[in-house]
Design a protein around this motif. Structure first.
Motif, mmCIF file in Angstrom:
data_model
loop_
_atom_site.group_PDB
_atom_site.id
_atom_site.type_symbol
_atom_site.label_atom_id
_atom_site.label_comp_id
_atom_site.label_asym_id
_atom_site.label_seq_id
_atom_site.Cartn_x
_atom_site.Cartn_y
_atom_site.Cartn_z
ATOM 1 N N ARG A 156 0.818 -1.212 0.000
ATOM 2 C CA ARG A 156 0.000 0.000 0.000
ATOM 3 C C ARG A 156 0.852 1.263 0.000
ATOM 4 N N GLU A 161 -1.179 3.694 -6.163
ATOM 5 C CA GLU A 161 -1.992 2.532 -5.802
ATOM 6 C C GLU A 161 -2.226 1.663 -7.042
ATOM 7 N N HIS A 170 -3.676 6.989 -1.105
ATOM 8 C CA HIS A 170 -4.037 5.671 -0.569
ATOM 9 C C HIS A 170 -3.242 5.326 0.681
ATOM 10 N N ASP A 173 -6.606 5.534 4.873
ATOM 11 C CA ASP A 173 -7.917 5.020 4.449
ATOM 12 C C ASP A 173 -8.880 6.150 4.113
ATOM 13 N N PHE A 176 -7.989 7.881 0.819
ATOM 14 C CA PHE A 176 -8.235 6.950 -0.285
ATOM 15 C C PHE A 176 -9.725 6.884 -0.616
ATOM 16 N N LYS A 177 -10.569 6.845 0.409
ATOM 17 C CA LYS A 177 -12.011 6.816 0.188
ATOM 18 C C LYS A 177 -12.491 8.085 -0.519
ATOM 19 N N CYS A 180 -11.302 7.945 -4.193
ATOM 20 C CA CYS A 180 -12.097 6.974 -4.960
ATOM 21 C C CYS A 180 -13.503 7.492 -5.224
ATOM 22 N N THR A 189 -12.890 0.691 -2.330
ATOM 23 C CA THR A 189 -12.837 0.965 -0.892
ATOM 24 C C THR A 189 -13.612 -0.075 -0.093
#
Length: 234
Positions: A156, A161, A170, A173, A176-177, A180, A189
């Protein structure tokens, strides 16, 4: 290597979305090939297979490309390989007719006896099997059917990513969410599709297994930012 989770229907390629970033002849695919060639080299170093060793590859890809199924493309004793995956893998079987292919069920016991293979390997599968419990069960299954095991996953902390091509965000968390969501890639996710892997997480998944355990970097070597991680059970 390179297994995915979604169940396959007849003649359906189930791995396609895992290669959306690495388009044929793209820079991403060329980097993927370099990374997987290094993974193959590290597999040979860690497992030291002899010409008579039997090897099971869990989660081969039904995408046929220069970046997929590196073990099947490069290992000289193909008669000693067995491959398995969750799809029909018609293209895989046509590409590698000398290698027996066994279709398996997601998150189910592997249809092989204890210690049936000298070596079991799996690349880019563990991050897709679902929950942490599923991951631990997967590692234990590979350890059960193989006298030794070599498991690799994307890291990670590689700067980009692997599945989304999102850079840096990323690492956390939350970011990254958000990334995305903005890019319309929310499915990545969801735990059942992807769990981003770190060295500490990979090491925890092997706790309680009565084997010598080693976690290291592989693929594109950038120290803690290397593209892939490896777990060796010997």
């Amino acid at each position: 290597m390179d297994q995915v989770r979604p169940e396959a229907s007849t003649n359906t390629v189930v791995d396609g979305k895992y290669y959306e970033v690495a388009k044929p002849a793209s820079i991403a695919e060329r980097l993927l090939i370099v990374a997987r060639d290094r993974i193959y080299s590290d597999f040979l170093t860690a497992m030291r297979p002899t010409p008579s060793c039997t090897i099971l590859d869990v989660g081969v890809s039904d995408v046929i490309s220069d970046g997929a199924n590196v073990l099947e493309r490069k290992y000289p004793q193909q008669a000693n390989l067995t491959a398995c995956g969750i799809g029909e893998a018609i293209e895989f079987q046509a590409e590698f007719p000398a290698i027996p292919y066994v279709r398996i069920e997601p998150n189910a016991r592997l249809p092989f006896a204890d210690g049936a293979f000298d070596i079991v390997t799996s690349n880019a599968v563990l991050e897709h099997v679902g929950s942490a419990d599923n991951q631990r069960a997967f590692v234990r299954e590979l350890s059960r059917v193989g006298k030794k095991a070599f498991i690799t996953v994307p890291n990670r902390y590689f700067p980009v990513e692997h599945h989304t091509a999102i850079p840096l965000l990323h690492f956390g968390d939350g970011t990254f969410k958000i990334a995305c969501s903005i890019l319309g890639k929310q499915s990545w996710t969801e735990q059942e599709n992807l769990i981003l892997m770190s060295r500490s997480l990979l090491r925890r998944l092997a706790e309680g297994i009565d084997r010598s355990t080693s976690v290291g970097y592989t693929g594109l070597r950038l120290g803690p930012f290397s593209s892939n991680l490896s777990l060796s059970l010997t």
